[in-house]
Design an enzyme around this catalytic site. Structure first.
Site, PDB file in Angstrom:
ATOM      1  N   GLU A 150       0.613   5.678   0.030  1.00  0.00           N
ATOM      2  CA  GLU A 150      -0.200   6.887   0.090  1.00  0.00           C
ATOM      3  C   GLU A 150      -0.245   7.853  -0.809  1.00  0.00           C
ATOM      4  O   GLU A 150       0.875   8.208  -1.533  1.00  0.00           O
ATOM      5  CB  GLU A 150      -0.086   7.971   1.443  1.00  0.00           C
ATOM      6  CG  GLU A 150       0.023   6.893   2.859  1.00  0.00           C
ATOM      7  CD  GLU A 150       0.195   7.451   3.872  1.00  0.00           C
ATOM      8  OE1 GLU A 150       0.531   8.795   4.113  1.00  0.00           O
ATOM      9  OE2 GLU A 150       0.206   6.916   5.034  1.00  0.00           O
ATOM     10  N   LYS A 204       0.902  -1.398  -0.060  1.00  0.00           N
ATOM     11  CA  LYS A 204      -0.007  -0.013   0.002  1.00  0.00           C
ATOM     12  C   LYS A 204       0.757   1.299   0.109  1.00  0.00           C
ATOM     13  O   LYS A 204       1.959   1.299   0.845  1.00  0.00           O
ATOM     14  CB  LYS A 204      -0.879  -0.177   1.203  1.00  0.00           C
ATOM     15  CG  LYS A 204      -1.677   1.206   1.324  1.00  0.00           C
ATOM     16  CD  LYS A 204      -2.673   1.143   2.426  1.00  0.00           C
ATOM     17  CE  LYS A 204      -2.179   1.601   3.761  1.00  0.00           C
ATOM     18  NZ  LYS A 204      -1.651   3.136   3.823  1.00  0.00           N
ATOM     19  N   GLU A 222      -9.578   6.973   3.945  1.00  0.00           N
ATOM     20  CA  GLU A 222      -9.290   7.062   5.478  1.00  0.00           C
ATOM     21  C   GLU A 222      -9.942   8.495   5.622  1.00  0.00           C
ATOM     22  O   GLU A 222      -9.518   9.597   4.982  1.00  0.00           O
ATOM     23  CB  GLU A 222      -7.949   7.064   5.714  1.00  0.00           C
ATOM     24  CG  GLU A 222      -7.823   7.253   7.247  1.00  0.00           C
ATOM     25  CD  GLU A 222      -6.348   7.102   7.877  1.00  0.00           C
ATOM     26  OE1 GLU A 222      -5.536   6.639   7.092  1.00  0.00           O
ATOM     27  OE2 GLU A 222      -6.321   7.418   8.909  1.00  0.00           O
TER      28      GLU A 222
HETATM   29  O1  KIV Z   1      -0.426   2.607   8.901  1.00  0.00           O
HETATM   30  C1  KIV Z   1      -1.655   2.135   8.887  1.00  0.00           C
HETATM   31  O2  KIV Z   1      -2.023   1.443   9.719  1.00  0.00           O
HETATM   32  C2  KIV Z   1      -2.249   2.604   7.777  1.00  0.00           C
HETATM   33  C3  KIV Z   1      -3.911   2.797   8.192  1.00  0.00           C
HETATM   34  C4  KIV Z   1      -4.063   4.256   8.963  1.00  0.00           C
HETATM   35  C5  KIV Z   1      -4.823   2.788   6.972  1.00  0.00           C
HETATM   36  O3  KIV Z   1      -1.897   2.947   6.930  1.00  0.00           O
END
Ligand code: KIV
Length: 288
Positions: free
Chosen positions: A120, A118, A187
């Site tokens: 951002e 993932k 989020e």
């Molecule tokens: O680091 C994390 O747990 C996240 C969540 C806030 C989505 O990116």
């Protein structure tokens, strides 16, 4: 022993999405947590860089390194062999160049047996998404409140409150999808905005504090179980207060040790009287 569930795969996730079965996702950081997550049958497990705050005690996620992430992702994989495991790309592991992004994403796959990563950001990270996807690595996007940019976002607060800001999130979601993202996490965006993006999306949309109108929900383990003492965000539901349970247990332990209640006779072991007598004889002999 309970039967091992089938490995969750990308087709499993898309199949559930197509059938309208909500996806479950959790942020989890270590082996004991991951074994519980596995037993609960959670679909998607994120090793989030929030571990910088929840596990390592930093004030933000920014000091977290790739090595921190890999160590935790390996432990989580050992605990959840069948969950769809996502490694969260930490600050500056993908921002600088496509090449560093691909190499760091590849570390999650090669060293921690993750199923995807993932990162951002919206349109600005699409070149990275394309490069990572081209390397055969599934990517989840993350929009709305993106903790690595908390300074430019002005704090941990709802994102996309005005039509103009919300339109940017809608556009970013479309751009991520076009760049090849296999899912998008929203989020802390308004529930109607999440609903609109979900309606238009061809990939799973996961909500964290963005309401029910998504294909799935995410919560952070420590928020769910009272394990992060600094604060609990309003969007998080606490399912049990394990933090209080553990705290009470520790206080009882201190009281029992200082009060000479612990250890009780059934928790320690002796040797036979004749062996002990012989031991004392040997020790005394040595002392002569
Ligand atoms: O680091 C994390 O747990 C996240 C969540 C806030 C989505 O990116």
């Amino acid at each position: 022993m309970s039967e091992q569930r089938k490995k969750v795969t990308l087709p499993t996730l898309f199949d559930k999405m197509a059938k309208g079965v909500p996806l479950t996702m959790i942020t989890c950081y270590d082996y004991p947590m991951a074994t519980l997550v596995e037993q609960a049958g959670i679909d998607i497990v994120l090793v989030g860089d929030s571990l910088g705050m929840t596990m390592l005690g930093y004030e933000s996620t920014l000091p977290v390194t790739m090595n921190d992430m890999i160590r935790h992702a390996q432990a989580v994989r050992r605990g959840t062999p069948s969950g769809w495991l996502i490694g969260d790309m930490p600050y500056m592991s993908y921002q600088a160049s496509d090449e560093s992004a691909v190499l760091n994403a590849g570390r999650f796959m090669a060293e921690a047996a993750c199923d995807g990563i993932k990162l951002e950001g919206g349109a600005e990270v699409c070149p990275r998404v394309r490069a990572i996807v081209a390397a055969g690595i599934p990517v989840m996007g993350h929009l709305g409140l993106t903790p690595q940019s908390v300074s430019s976002l002005g704090g941990f607060r709802l994102q996309g409150k005005s039509a103009k800001q919300a339109k940017k999130i809608v556009d970013d979601a479309r751009a991520l999808e076009e760049a090849g993202a296999m899912a998008i996490l929203l989020e802390l965006v308004p529930d109607q905005v999440c609903g609109l993006i979900t309606e238009r999306a061809k990939v799973p949309i996961i909500s964290l504090g963005s309401g029910p109108n998504a294909h799935g929900q995410l919560l952070i383990f420590h928020d769910m179980f009272g394990l992060y003492p600094r604060f609990t965000p309003k969007m998080a539901k606490q399912y049990a207060n394990a933090g209080k349970l553990i705290g009470d247990g520790l206080k009882q332990y201190v009281a029992e040790v200082t009060g000479k209640v612990f250890p009780e006779p059934e928790r320690y072991f002796g040797i036979k009287d004749e062996e002990f007598a012989e031991l004392k004889r040997l020790v005394a002999e040595e002392g002569q």
